[in-house]
Design an enzyme around this catalytic site. Structure first.
Site, PDB file in Angstrom:
ATOM      1  N   GLU A  51       0.820  -1.218   0.000  1.00  0.00           N
ATOM      2  CA  GLU A  51       0.000   0.000   0.000  1.00  0.00           C
ATOM      3  C   GLU A  51       0.851   1.265   0.000  1.00  0.00           C
ATOM      4  OE1 GLU A  51      -2.534  -3.234   1.933  1.00  0.00           O
ATOM      5  OE2 GLU A  51      -0.461  -2.521   2.147  1.00  0.00           O
ATOM      6  N   PHE A 113     -12.145  -6.839  13.759  1.00  0.00           N
ATOM      7  CA  PHE A 113     -11.011  -7.292  12.953  1.00  0.00           C
ATOM      8  C   PHE A 113     -10.661  -6.246  11.892  1.00  0.00           C
ATOM      9  CE2 PHE A 113      -9.487  -9.671   9.149  1.00  0.00           C
ATOM     10  CZ  PHE A 113      -8.262 -10.087   9.673  1.00  0.00           C
ATOM     11  N   GLN A 114      -9.410  -5.857  11.859  1.00  0.00           N
ATOM     12  CA  GLN A 114      -8.872  -4.874  10.915  1.00  0.00           C
ATOM     13  C   GLN A 114      -9.597  -3.513  10.997  1.00  0.00           C
ATOM     14  OE1 GLN A 114      -8.535  -6.709   6.976  1.00  0.00           O
ATOM     15  NE2 GLN A 114      -6.472  -7.408   7.513  1.00  0.00           N
ATOM     16  N   LYS A 163     -17.874  -0.077   5.424  1.00  0.00           N
ATOM     17  CA  LYS A 163     -18.233  -1.049   4.395  1.00  0.00           C
ATOM     18  C   LYS A 163     -19.723  -1.051   4.083  1.00  0.00           C
ATOM     19  CE  LYS A 163     -17.509  -5.762   2.811  1.00  0.00           C
ATOM     20  NZ  LYS A 163     -16.871  -7.076   3.048  1.00  0.00           N
ATOM     21  N   MET A 467      24.439   9.145   3.053  1.00  0.00           N
ATOM     22  CA  MET A 467      24.358  10.471   3.662  1.00  0.00           C
ATOM     23  C   MET A 467      24.561  10.401   5.170  1.00  0.00           C
ATOM     24  SD  MET A 467      24.172  13.662   3.017  1.00  0.00           S
ATOM     25  CE  MET A 467      23.317  14.105   1.510  1.00  0.00           C
TER      26      MET A 467
END
Length: 560
Positions: A51, A113-114, A163, A467
């Site tokens: 993602e 969940f999630q 959802k 760096m």
């Protein structure tokens, strides 16, 4: 007409002219992905490997085109994986809409969940953060999100949709997007007149260009303004390409790794005209003494940036292009022959320099500039290679350098390059990376090969975090704490395993033929360039020092 929430999402994207989205599906967002499948001939979806890659690709697409980039992710970890990309876009004022989905309304707030409050998480790093719980609010919210993302000072907006709102049905009526033109309502006539008087009386004026000039599309107005004022032009990392890097007035980048010509000239100037820059600490390491001999005029669309980091004498609040148009209309052509000659001589006396005897990052970038005639889109990661790309590639046009300036996101460039190449399939798109950065999101090479997006990944492989090692060498007594990457990872084999063409460069003679072949191939390519672990970026200004304290390798040798 009656549509469900997922259909409304797709119709709203089509309303806004969206032709490409980047994302990764999951359970909570499945309804939208199912609808996206039905419209795949109208909206292309690029499945990234992570993602974060989707958010960077949407960012790169937006920076290269000036349009709003769109990314999608599911709930929970899918949404949180977007956060770094959203923050990157926020720091650099990139228009983006990130669409996430959350658990159903009956499960919200129950640690399901999630489930995560992504709207709350993203609030400090977005222009606005929405959660849509009712399908009736969906179309108005999406339209508002796009408007907010592109208006004024652009930036990312998050829209989180439960959802259940993606399956519920409501009435939908198509609307044409309202593109709000920026106005100069906040531009003070008194300040315009004062600015003109300062410009007319200055003996050593200098123009400093930032990312606001790129965002506003002010390149033509800026060119006219520089000619009228008859002043040298310098830029920030984000301002690259707003003023032609091959123009004789251009003196290179300003700041910590700016050219000595730019830094020394600024400290001598008596008027600094700042065009769309916010004076970050990488430019004004010591704000109290920055441009201490100059009056400062700052042009910016965001009033919050005025006097935030550096005190200025006059502020002109408004869209950069429109403000410059007003100044150009009022100004007569000026002449500063002696000052321009002094700056031109300085360019000869203190040029950028590197070791021409061995393979180095600057040499590779100069060759890339020569082969592409400065017409490629260059993305970068963050570190030494990023500064070399800023110093040695000559950007002629805006929106041709895509780089994380504000947040400094390692792992940004490859996703951004994929986004830019998706937008401009006929342009050469190169991501310049260090080996440390490549490791962050190198799985996006699989995205490029899966979707046949022929980006070129140019890895400057010095087997260290370059760096950070440079700072450890200069300021930490050569104590190289956890910056050595001298392991057994073979980037050529790794790239080939993901389906890309791969090369390794170990000497100067190989650079030109391999770059030419990579460009001609028209497929994803990874080029592993082996350079020395102790190559450094010069010039450099130490933290907290003045710009005229810039030093290079010869200065260090002279001190010994």
């Amino acid at each position: 007409m009656q549509l469900n929430g997922s259909q409304i999402v797709i119709e709203c994207l089509k309303e806004q002219g969206v032709d490409t989205v980047f994302g990764y599906p999951g359970g909570a967002i499945l309804n939208i992905y199912d609808e996206l499948y039905r419209h795949q001939d109208e909206i292309r979806h690029i499945l990234t490997s992570h993602e974060q890659g989707a958010s960077h690709a949407a960012d790169g697409y937006a920076r290269a085109t000036g349009k709003v980039g769109v990314c999608m992710a599911t709930s929970g970890p899918g949404a949180t994986n977007l956060v770094t990309g959203i923050a990157t876009a926020y720091m650099d004022s990139v228009p983006m809409v990130a669409i996430t989905c959350n658990v159903g309304i009956s499960l919200l707030g129950k640690d399901s969940f999630q489930e995560i409050d992504i709207a709350g998480v993203a609030m400090p790093i977005t222009k606005y953060s929405f959660i849509v719980k009712d399908v009736k609010d969906l179309a108005p919210t999406l339209r508002r999100a796009f408007s907010i993302a592109r208006s004024g000072r652009p930036g990312p907006v998050l829209v989180d949709i439960v959802k259940s709102a993606t399956s519920d049905v409501t009435e939908y009526t198509k609307e044409n997007p309202v593109i709000e033109e920026s106005s100069n309502d906040r531009l003070s006539e008194e300040n315009v007149q004062k600015a003109i008087e300062l410009i007319q009386t200055a003996k050593k004026p200098m123009i400093f260009v930032g990312g606001g000039a790129v965002i506003s599309g002010a390149q033509e107005e800026l060119k006219e303004f520089a000619k009228k004022v008859d002043a040298p032009v310098t830029d920030s990392l984000m301002g690259k390409g707003a003023f032609d890097g091959t123009d004789e007035r251009y003196v290179g980048m300003l700041g910590m790794h700016g050219t000595k010509t730019a830094n020394l000239s600024l400290m001598e100037s008596d008027l600094l005209i700042v065009v769309g820059s916010r004076f970050s600490d990488r430019v004004a390491a010591n704000p109290k003494t920055f441009a201490q001999n100059a009056k400062i005029i700052q042009i910016d669309i965001d009033e919050a940036e005025i006097n935030k980091n550096v005190a200025v004498d006059i502020s002109l609040i408004g869209d950069v292009r429109k403000v410059l148009t007003v100044l150009n209309q009022r100004l007569d052509s000026l002449s500063h022959t002696d000052w321009m000659q002094e700056v031109a001589e300085r360019k000869v006396e203190v040029p950028l320099n590197y070791n021409h005897d061995v393979l180095t990052g600057p040499y590779i970038i100069e060759k890339l500039d020569e082969i592409t005639n400065g017409e490629a889109i260059i993305a970068t990661e963050v570190g030494q290679h990023q500064m070399w790309a800023a110093q040695y590639y000559k950007y002629k046009h805006p929106r041709t350098l895509l780089t994380s300036g504000g947040l400094g996101t390692m792992g940004y460039g490859l996703g951004a390059a994929i986004g830019a190449k998706t937008a401009y399939p006929d342009k050469v798109v190169v991501n310049i990376a260090g080996d440390g950065c490549f490791r962050m999101n190198m799985n996006e090479i699989a995205t490029a090969t899966r979707s046949n997006i022929p980006v070129i990944e140019l890895v400057f492989n010095n087997h260290v975090l370059g760096m950070v090692r440079q700072w450890q060498t200069l300021f930490y007594g050569e104590r190289y704490s956890h910056t050595v990457l001298n392991d057994k990872v073979d980037f050529v084999k790794l790239a080939e395993a993901m389906g890309a063409k791969a090369y390794r460069i170990t000497k100067k003679e190989e650079v030109e033929p391999i770059l030419k072949e990579a460009i001609a191939l028209g497929e994803p390519v990874v080029i592993d360039c082996i350079i020395d672990s102790d190559d450094k970026v010069f010039p450099m200004v130490a933290p907290g020092k003045n710009l005229d304290d810039a030093f290079d390798e010869q200065d260090l040798l002279n001190q010994k």
